[in-house]
Write an enzyme that holds these catalytic residues in place. Structure first.
Site, PDB file in Angstrom:
ATOM      1  N   GLY A 104      53.613  29.649  20.293  1.00 22.62           N
ATOM      2  CA  GLY A 104      53.043  29.716  21.630  1.00 22.62           C
ATOM      3  C   GLY A 104      54.120  29.927  22.676  1.00 22.62           C
ATOM      4  N   GLY A 152      51.978  28.009  17.036  1.00 30.78           N
ATOM      5  CA  GLY A 152      50.669  28.530  17.405  1.00 30.78           C
ATOM      6  C   GLY A 152      50.096  29.513  16.415  1.00 30.78           C
ATOM      7  N   GLU A 175      59.045  22.067  15.176  1.00 28.66           N
ATOM      8  CA  GLU A 175      58.937  21.474  16.508  1.00 28.66           C
ATOM      9  C   GLU A 175      59.853  20.286  16.764  1.00 28.66           C
ATOM     10  OE1 GLU A 175      55.428  23.988  15.876  1.00 28.66           O
ATOM     11  OE2 GLU A 175      56.402  22.453  14.660  1.00 28.66           O
ATOM     12  N   ASP A 183      52.048  20.487  16.086  1.00 33.75           N
ATOM     13  CA  ASP A 183      50.712  20.341  16.657  1.00 33.75           C
ATOM     14  C   ASP A 183      49.757  21.380  16.073  1.00 33.75           C
ATOM     15  OD1 ASP A 183      51.952  22.488  17.997  1.00 33.75           O
ATOM     16  OD2 ASP A 183      50.879  22.092  19.857  1.00 33.75           O
TER      17      ASP A 183
END
Length: 393
Positions: A104, A152, A175, A183
């Site tokens: 993302g 993402g 991450e 996530d």
């Protein structure tokens, strides 16, 4: 983690690894002056071909990184296809040959967070709503994860019915290296990979390539990249596109993909160690296990973990352990709380600075050690948001 032993050789390996990550991460950002409402009309291409929907992520110059504009186009189109009785399948792919989706717009989110722009709320919220749509989709969903698939991009693929890797697939959830956490429903799929593989991938950011993405359970099929065009034609030509029939077509192309050598799973020699050493209720326990093991492999893992955000590692381990028995929806609600607290704290901004902005590969985490990340701090990350800000699915 002050007592982790370090040598010039291992430090150099870690620096190189972080530099490789930064090359990927630097593409995953806004490229202008951070006009948070920017929307390119062709950043994603949506087509209906006969009874099939086709989504093409169309930002190849930035590795098809996902922005809010794309999310706001994909989600309603998926809903429209799902409500159309004649739609039998949805295919999602990335433009170009380098990436399915490298993640993302991380830098845009942190820049928005600094000035209080709503993007830091809206991006995560609407992305997770899209992840949930994919995870509950009633129509067969085929993700062609050719090339880099991180963050993402994982959320756009892993929750769907079919995930097709190629020899060019590079999967990772890195991450913890930027002060975030795995996530997009990472808490849901990672603990379901079996053993402690998900914990290991989440804490270390280890990168899986090619057939190993299938062997780990992230992908459902493997098809070499030079057969993808024919595979897509075959899928689009199907008259009766039921899940079973789609699976047979994918398996047919997998069985023809023999030009790429089939070797043992890259982590196979260490699966027993992963399951044993990464089996802990706390990151401190895992670090202790690795120190007591003392092998060269264990030392390398300690060196890797010593570079990650201590706060990120602690919230990541709790995220995965708690999510083992949770629904996807409950996991996404939990992850949204985590995302918003990351935006309110220090390490996410510092990680992005170190890897994307200044690119010095030397983040100054705060707190700097595992011991200083208190249980109260971790509890705060998991605490509810004001009712009007909670994610509702």
């Amino acid at each position: 983690m002050k007592n982790v032993e370090s040598t010039p050789d291992t430090d150099m390996l870690i620096r190189r690894s972080l530099q490789r990550l930064s090359v990927v991460f630097q593409h995953v950002k806004m490229t202008s002056s951070y006009n948070f409402s920017t929307s390119a009309p062709d950043d994603v291409i949506l087509e209906t071909i006969d009874t099939k929907g086709v989504i093409t992520l169309n930002r190849p110059k930035v590795l098809n990184s996902l922005n809010l504009s794309m999310i706001r186009k994909i989600h309603p189109q998926l809903t429209a296809w799902e409500n159309e009785p004649l739609t039998t399948m949805v295919i999602i792919k990335g433009a170009g040959d380098k990436a399915f989706c490298a993640g993302g717009d991380i830098r845009a989110v942190t820049e928005a967070g600094k000035v209080g722009d709503r993007l830091s709320q809206d991006f995560f919220k609407e992305e997770y709503m899209l992840n949930n749509k994919i995870g509950t989709y009633e129509i067969p969903y085929v993700a062609l994860i050719d090339g880099i698939t991180m963050g993402g991009g994982v959320g756009l693929s892993v929750h769907g019915m079919f995930r097709v890797a190629t020899e060019r697939t590079l999967f990772a959830m890195p991450e913890t290296a930027i002060g975030l956490f795995p996530d997009v429903g990472g808490g849901y799929f990672l603990p379901r990979l079996g053993g402690k593989l998900g914990v290991y991938l989440a804490l270390s950011g280890f990168r899986l390539k090619g057939r190993d993405v299938l062997k780990a359970g992230v992908a459902t099929h493997f098809v070499q990249s030079d057969k993808l065009a024919d595979l897509e034609k075959s899928l689009l030509a199907m008259e009766n596109a039921r899940a079973h029939d789609i699976g047979e077509v994918l398996y047919k192309y997998q069985s023809m993909s023999t030009d790429i050598p089939d070797t043992d799973f890259v982590l196979e020699p260490h699966i027993e160690e992963i399951d044993r050493l990464f089996n802990g209720d706390t990151v401190e326990e895992i670090v202790h296990n690795l120190k007591m093991e003392g092998s060269e492999w264990a030392k390398k893992q300690l060196d890797t973990l010593s570079k990650m955000s201590p706060t990120s590692m602690k919230i990541t381990l709790r995220q995965i352990l708690e999510a083992e028995t949770m629904t996807l929806q409950d996991v996404l609600v939990m992850e949204y709380r985590l995302s918003q607290h990351c935006v309110e704290d220090h390490d996410f901004y510092e990680g992005v600075r170190a890897l994307l902005v200044d690119k010095d590969q030397s983040p100054k985490w705060n707190p700097a050690t595992l011991e200083k990340v208190t249980p109260q701090k971790v509890d705060w990350y998991f605490s509810p948001l004001p009712e009007e800000r909670e994610l509702k699915l």
